[in-house]
Design a protein around this motif. Structure first.
Motif, PDB file in Angstrom:
ATOM      1  N   ASP A 115       0.848  -1.194   0.000  1.00 26.94           N
ATOM      2  CA  ASP A 115       0.000   0.000   0.000  1.00 26.94           C
ATOM      3  C   ASP A 115       0.882   1.240   0.000  1.00 26.94           C
ATOM      4  N   PRO A 116       0.324   2.450  -0.030  1.00 28.39           N
ATOM      5  CA  PRO A 116       1.157   3.656  -0.132  1.00 28.39           C
ATOM      6  C   PRO A 116       2.166   3.829   1.004  1.00 28.39           C
ATOM      7  N   ALA A 117       1.919   3.213   2.172  1.00 26.04           N
ATOM      8  CA  ALA A 117       2.845   3.316   3.295  1.00 26.04           C
ATOM      9  C   ALA A 117       3.830   2.156   3.345  1.00 26.04           C
ATOM     10  N   GLY A 118       3.695   1.209   2.430  1.00 27.61           N
ATOM     11  CA  GLY A 118       4.633   0.093   2.369  1.00 27.61           C
ATOM     12  C   GLY A 118       4.168  -1.206   2.992  1.00 27.61           C
ATOM     13  N   ALA A 119       2.955  -1.268   3.544  1.00 27.09           N
ATOM     14  CA  ALA A 119       2.447  -2.502   4.134  1.00 27.09           C
ATOM     15  C   ALA A 119       2.165  -3.524   3.031  1.00 27.09           C
ATOM     16  N   VAL A 120       2.651  -4.751   3.232  1.00 27.46           N
ATOM     17  CA  VAL A 120       2.453  -5.816   2.251  1.00 27.46           C
ATOM     18  C   VAL A 120       1.123  -6.518   2.535  1.00 27.46           C
ATOM     19  N   PHE A 121       0.344  -6.736   1.490  1.00 29.28           N
ATOM     20  CA  PHE A 121      -0.905  -7.486   1.614  1.00 29.28           C
ATOM     21  C   PHE A 121      -1.122  -8.265   0.328  1.00 29.28           C
ATOM     22  N   GLY A 122      -1.973  -9.275   0.400  1.00 27.55           N
ATOM     23  CA  GLY A 122      -2.233 -10.095  -0.768  1.00 27.55           C
ATOM     24  C   GLY A 122      -3.672  -9.993  -1.224  1.00 27.55           C
ATOM     25  N   VAL A 123      -3.908 -10.347  -2.472  1.00 25.63           N
ATOM     26  CA  VAL A 123      -5.264 -10.508  -2.981  1.00 25.63           C
ATOM     27  C   VAL A 123      -5.334 -11.884  -3.617  1.00 25.63           C
ATOM     28  N   ARG A 124      -6.521 -12.449  -3.605  1.00 27.02           N
ATOM     29  CA  ARG A 124      -6.690 -13.809  -4.119  1.00 27.02           C
ATOM     30  C   ARG A 124      -8.016 -13.919  -4.857  1.00 27.02           C
ATOM     31  N   GLU A 125      -7.935 -14.371  -6.092  1.00 25.63           N
ATOM     32  CA  GLU A 125      -9.114 -14.674  -6.899  1.00 25.63           C
ATOM     33  C   GLU A 125      -9.352 -16.174  -6.749  1.00 25.63           C
ATOM     34  N   LEU A 126     -10.384 -16.536  -6.006  1.00 31.41           N
ATOM     35  CA  LEU A 126     -10.601 -17.929  -5.644  1.00 31.41           C
ATOM     36  C   LEU A 126     -11.312 -18.698  -6.745  1.00 31.41           C
ATOM     37  N   ALA A 127     -10.958 -19.982  -6.846  1.00 27.16           N
ATOM     38  CA  ALA A 127     -11.648 -20.906  -7.743  1.00 27.16           C
ATOM     39  C   ALA A 127     -12.026 -22.132  -6.916  1.00 27.16           C
ATOM     40  N   GLY A 128     -11.199 -23.185  -6.968  1.00 25.25           N
ATOM     41  CA  GLY A 128     -11.489 -24.378  -6.178  1.00 25.25           C
ATOM     42  C   GLY A 128     -11.178 -24.236  -4.712  1.00 25.25           C
ATOM     43  N   HIS A 129     -10.264 -23.309  -4.376  1.00 21.22           N
ATOM     44  CA  HIS A 129      -9.926 -23.091  -2.967  1.00 21.22           C
ATOM     45  C   HIS A 129     -10.960 -22.175  -2.328  1.00 21.22           C
ATOM     46  N   ARG A 130     -11.372 -22.483  -1.096  1.00 19.48           N
ATOM     47  CA  ARG A 130     -12.425 -21.706  -0.432  1.00 19.48           C
ATOM     48  C   ARG A 130     -11.871 -20.720   0.580  1.00 19.48           C
ATOM     49  N   GLY A 131     -10.553 -20.714   0.809  1.00 14.17           N
ATOM     50  CA  GLY A 131     -10.004 -19.881   1.858  1.00 14.17           C
ATOM     51  C   GLY A 131      -9.951 -20.646   3.170  1.00 14.17           C
TER      52      GLY A 131
END
Length: 280
Positions: A115-131
């Motif tokens: 993000d603009p302050a440098g915090a790392v985060f992920g995004v995930r487009e799910l298919a067979g995996h439910r989280g």
């Protein structure tokens, strides 16, 4: 075959810890939380990936990147409907690509950003995996907190990317700022009838049913922290040190909730909360 998803777009859906020692990490979290681990697979970058479970439900991943020996760190992934569109939104709003998208066919597409302050985060487009399949139970993932030096910038960024609202919650003994996704409480109430009424009956502040995380202003760098529910925060902190981890803060008590900030042997920081037993 279609999969019933547990998380709507805009909600954190998965966590994983990047570690220089996946075997040691599995031993630590297995002893600390009672997680059982699968035999592992080769990660898209050539490293090793194992998944931890509790009572048959997936709770978190451990990944050892190929050829990297950096200190450990926990990562939070937010579900999105379209990873490419999310990437565009991140960049257009001042974020950056940390690790380009990787595709695990039939399961998910994922990417890491800053993000603009440098915090790392992920995004995930799910298919067979439910989280994550087990949450909010003892020894499982409970919440995430963005710690950042500029909450105004964070509010604009995450509002634009995920539609989150920063909402102040008054618990009587303390106040905090929640990340809320409008409509999330309705989604949960559909899956678990009475969810919203239970929060009302329990005295939760307005908006709490839509909460997907917390926002905290701090000095210094920005990061996303991961929190776990445990039976006894003080005992968990003690056990973590016995297993080679470290207590960074606490144990302490806030409004009847015992908490401690810990680090695993690789340095990955996380918080444990017991929601009832006083820390001591």
């Amino acid at each position: 075959m279609s999969v019933t998803q547990l998380y709507p777009p805009g909600v954190p859906c998965w966590i994983e810890v990047a570690t220089p020692d996946v075997v040691g990490g599995a031993s630590f979290y297995g002893e600390l939380f009672g997680w059982q681990f699968d035999s592992g697979v080769t990660a898209p970058d050539g490293g090793t990936y194992v998944v931890g479970s509790v009572e048959g439900g997936q709770v978190a991943g451990l990944v050892q990147p190929e050829g990297k020996a950096a200190a450990g760190s926990w990562r939070t992934y937010v579900r999105v409907a379209d990873l490419d569109a999310a990437t565009t939104a991140v960049v257009e709003n001042g974020g950056a690509v940390h690790t380009p998208a990787v595709d695990v066919p039939g399961l998910a597409r994922s990417a890491l950003f800053t993000d603009p302050a440098g915090a790392v985060f992920g995004v995930r487009e799910l298919a067979g995996h439910r989280g994550a399949e087990r949450v909010n139970a003892p020894n499982t993932w409970n919440f995430n907190t963005l710690r950042t030096p500029d909450t105004a910038v964070a509010t604009r960024f995450y509002g634009s990317v995920f539609g989150w609202l920063a909402t102040v919650a008054d618990f009587g003994f303390a106040t905090g700022t929640m990340w809320c996704l409008p409509g999330y409480g309705d989604f949960l109430d559909t899956r678990n009838p009475g969810w919203k009424q239970g929060h009302i009956d329990g005295g939760s502040p307005p908006g709490f049913t839509d909460a997907v995380g917390w926002l905290e202003e701090v000095e210094g760098g920005a990061d996303w922290s991961v929190e776990f529910t445990v039976a006894d925060a003080a005992r968990t902190a003690e056990r973590a040190t016995e297993l080679g981890g470290e207590v960074l803060s606490g144990p302490f008590d806030v409004g009847g909730t015992g908490s401690a900030v810990l680090a695993d042997p690789s340095g990955a920081r996380f918080t444990v909360n017991d929601y009832g037993s006083a820390a001591g």
